[in-house]
Structure formats: C-alpha cells, structure tokens
Design a protein around this motif. Structure first.
Motif, mmCIF file in Angstrom:
data_model
loop_
_atom_site.group_PDB
_atom_site.id
_atom_site.type_symbol
_atom_site.label_atom_id
_atom_site.label_comp_id
_atom_site.label_asym_id
_atom_site.label_seq_id
_atom_site.Cartn_x
_atom_site.Cartn_y
_atom_site.Cartn_z
ATOM 1 N N ALA A 54 43.825 40.627 33.213
ATOM 2 C CA ALA A 54 43.898 39.591 34.246
ATOM 3 C C ALA A 54 44.315 40.134 35.607
ATOM 4 N N ALA A 55 44.059 41.417 35.856
ATOM 5 C CA ALA A 55 44.244 41.929 37.215
ATOM 6 C C ALA A 55 43.232 41.267 38.148
ATOM 7 N N ILE A 56 42.052 40.959 37.616
ATOM 8 C CA ILE A 56 41.130 40.017 38.247
ATOM 9 C C ILE A 56 40.795 38.965 37.195
ATOM 10 N N HIS A 57 40.610 37.733 37.640
ATOM 11 C CA HIS A 57 40.350 36.653 36.690
ATOM 12 C C HIS A 57 38.867 36.496 36.375
ATOM 13 N N ALA A 58 38.002 36.929 37.290
ATOM 14 C CA ALA A 58 36.555 36.848 37.066
ATOM 15 C C ALA A 58 35.878 37.918 37.905
#
Length: 378
Positions: A54-58
């Motif tokens: 989840a360092a980036i969500h998408a």
C-alpha cells in the motif's frame, strides 16, 4: 381591540400546531472521499513492489511487473485495451471476394491462439460497448464463420508486418514470415489513442456523445481503408445520419447502426480480429487498502468516476490516497490548451471539479455532487 387580540391568538395557535419544514445544507459538498490525492510516477517494476504494501493504493497504467501471480490483497479491474486489426494492401487480392477469403483465412488462424489479455472477436463491437447487444446476432454469426474455416489451408509464404507487441507475439505464434512492407499488416490499435483526438472535455461534457458506441469505433477503425468510392459515400451518409440524429425513433437508429457496421466490414480491406483487455491493479487489503472502486469501460481507472468513488478502508471519510502513474506530466498546466497528456488529464479530472463528468458505461453524464435535503417535521 378585542378582535385584534383574538386574531393574534389564532395566528399564534396556527403557527404552534402547524408542521414546520426546515432545510439543512452543508456549506461545502465534498466531491472526494480522500482529503489528499497524491500522484507519483513509478514504473511497472516499482508498482509491483509498492502495491502489495500500500505504498501506492492503485496503479493507473500498464500491468505491474509481478514476478509471479499478484498477492491476494492486490486485485484488478478490466476495461477495453486495444483492437487487433488485419489490413490488406490493394494488390493483395484481385477483387473483393478473394480479398475477403484471404482475410478470413488469415484471421481464422488466430481463433485458438491464447495469449494473455487477447480475445479473438471478429467484429468491431465488443462486450465493452454500450450497443453490444444490438449486434449480438451478427457477432455470433461472424464467430461461427471464422471457426468453421480450415486454418491449415493458409499460405504461410505470405509475409506479415506486425505493429505492436501483441501483433508481434501473434505473428510469432502463427509462424508467419515477417516483412516490414508486406501485403498484410497486423496492427494493435490502442483504444485510448484512437479516441483521444475525438474527445473534448468542457465542464464535464465529453464530445461526441457517441464516444462509447461500437459503431463509432468501427467507423474510426475501418472507414478510411474503404477502397470502393460508392461504398465509402454510402458509409459516410449513414454516419452523418447517426451523428445528426436523423433517425426517427430507436428502432430506425439501431437499424442504421447495424447497416453502417455491415457496410464497413464487407469489403475486408481492414478486419477487426480481436481485442485486448486492460487490467489495472489496486490494493484491497482489509485495513490499508481501498474499496468502492468504480471505473470506466474504456479508460479503466483513468476516469473521473474512480477519483470520486474510491475510498480508503482505514477512514470512514478523508485520508491520504496515493496513486501511481507510469509517466510524469508533460503538457502545459492550464485548462485551456493544457493537460493533454495522460497524467495531465487525470490531474485535471480532479482539479477541474466539473458539475458533470462522463458516465462509466455509456456516452451520458453523471452529476458530480448530489444534494440531499433533510426535512424535519414538528
């Protein structure tokens, strides 16, 4: 004096026992769940590493470069990615019948070729189009015709010019000879690239309103390749009737659409033989991930509706949303002539905060904010 007192008393009693309705509104109507949306540039390899934690969500871009299958907490949405189009040079066949025989024979070899994301579909309208069901019988007839052809009869001495990664892989799988200036071209046409020059967003309005219609995509893909002047004039006449709204009722409109597509494909100068499905990934972890994912049938997560529906699971409202994109902004940052690159369009779809934005599955519009009024009865 007595009558004034009685009148005042009656008015007071009327006010006291009459139901009162009061409207209560928020001074600001939020358009997003997150309080902050951060867009960062990461490549496919970095996206594969950052999504699971989840360092980036998408990741709004190509498929992340996972070493194996994606982790259980990483999921995806699917949208229309590209078309695979077979084109024949004018001297590839002596007439229309022989040209169509050649095109169908060549295309039939792809029926059983299973490559990730590719779906054999010998018709320009796909399940991702709003008007798919209007052409369903024609689609099934085309599939049956191609599947019945004897693929082994193909002349493998005919050279093919592949254009695009998918086309190259398919040509290699079939073992066609490759020649850059061959009489046959197999081309991958990206849907977003096909439609970019046809769209104009202004306060949420997207032009033209038939942008998600399959007949419109078919016209863009096939019309310019028509070699017969009379058929081209007939095709353009049908197209003009559709975009000018000259059909009298829905039944006539559907019949015109079907006739247009039939005339576009009957010459076999260019033949749509399939399409690809684009997968875009997001973190769906129980606590650190996101939910309430809405996406567009043609642009996937690269859509205003995604930004306005996605919600972080950690927060009932607000939070910090982190999105990854493959390329940094490259166009000017102004709403008149800028934000024309993919990342810029994504940013402007949030910053513009239009009253209306494109519907995800058709050419209509959705209201950005819906206001509910609360009525209190006493």
């Amino acid at each position: 004096m007595k009558s004034i007192v009685i009148g005042t008393l009656l008015v007071s009693l009327f006010i006291l026992f009459t139901p009162v309705r009061a409207g209560h509104e928020l001074p600001i109507y939020p358009s997003f769940y997150p309080q902050e949306i951060r867009i960062v540039t990461v490549d496919a390899r970095e996206a594969a590493a950052q999504l699971p934690k989840a360092a980036i969500h998408a990741y709004i871009g190509p498929e992340p470069a996972f070493d194996s299958s994606p982790p259980d907490n990483v999921r995806f949405v699917e949208s229309l990615g590209s078309y695979l189009v077979l084109s024949l040079a004018p001297d590839a066949a002596k007439d229309r019948d022989s040209r169509c025989t050649l095109a169908r024979t060549l295309a039939s070899t792809l029926v059983t070729k299973a490559l990730p994301g590719f779906r054999f579909h010998p018709y320009p309208i796909t399940p991702f189009h709003e008007d798919y069901l209007y052409h369903f019988d024609l689609i099934e007839a085309a599939k049956a015709e191609y599947q019945a052809l004897a693929a082994d009869s193909i002349d493998r001495s005919l050279s093919v010019h592949p254009q695009g990664k998918l086309a190259t892989r398919l040509v290699q799988a079939v073992a066609w000879p490759v020649e850059e200036k061959g009489k046959v071209a197999l081309e991958e046409v990206d849907v977003r690239a096909l439609l970019t020059t046809q769209t104009l967003s202004l306060n949420g309005w997207i032009n033209p309103p038939w942008i998600k219609q399959g007949w419109f995509h078919a016209y863009l893909l096939l019309a310019d390749a028509i070699s017969e002047p009379a058929r081209r004039r007939a095709v353009d006449a049908l197209y003009q009737r559709l975009i000018r709204g000259q059909a009298e009722g829905k039944e006539e409109q559907v019949n015109i659409e079907r006739k247009l597509v039939s005339q576009l494909v009957e010459g076999c100068e260019r033949t749509v033989v399939g399409y690809t499905v684009r997968r875009e990934y997001y973190n769906a972890d129980f606590s650190a991930g996101v939910e309430n994912i809405a996406f567009d049938s043609h642009t996937g997560l690269h859509a205003p509706i995604f930004l306005r529906t996605v919600k972080l699971k950690d927060f009932p409202w607000n939070g910090w949303l982190r999105l990854g994109v493959p390329t940094p902004p490259s166009a000017a940052w102004n709403p008149v002539g800028g934000f024309t690159d993919p990342t810029g369009r994504l940013i402007w779809s949030a910053l513009g905060d239009a009253a209306l934005f494109p519907a995800p599955y058709n050419g209509g519009w959705l209201v950005n904010r819906v206001v509910d009024y609360l009525f209190i009865h006493r």
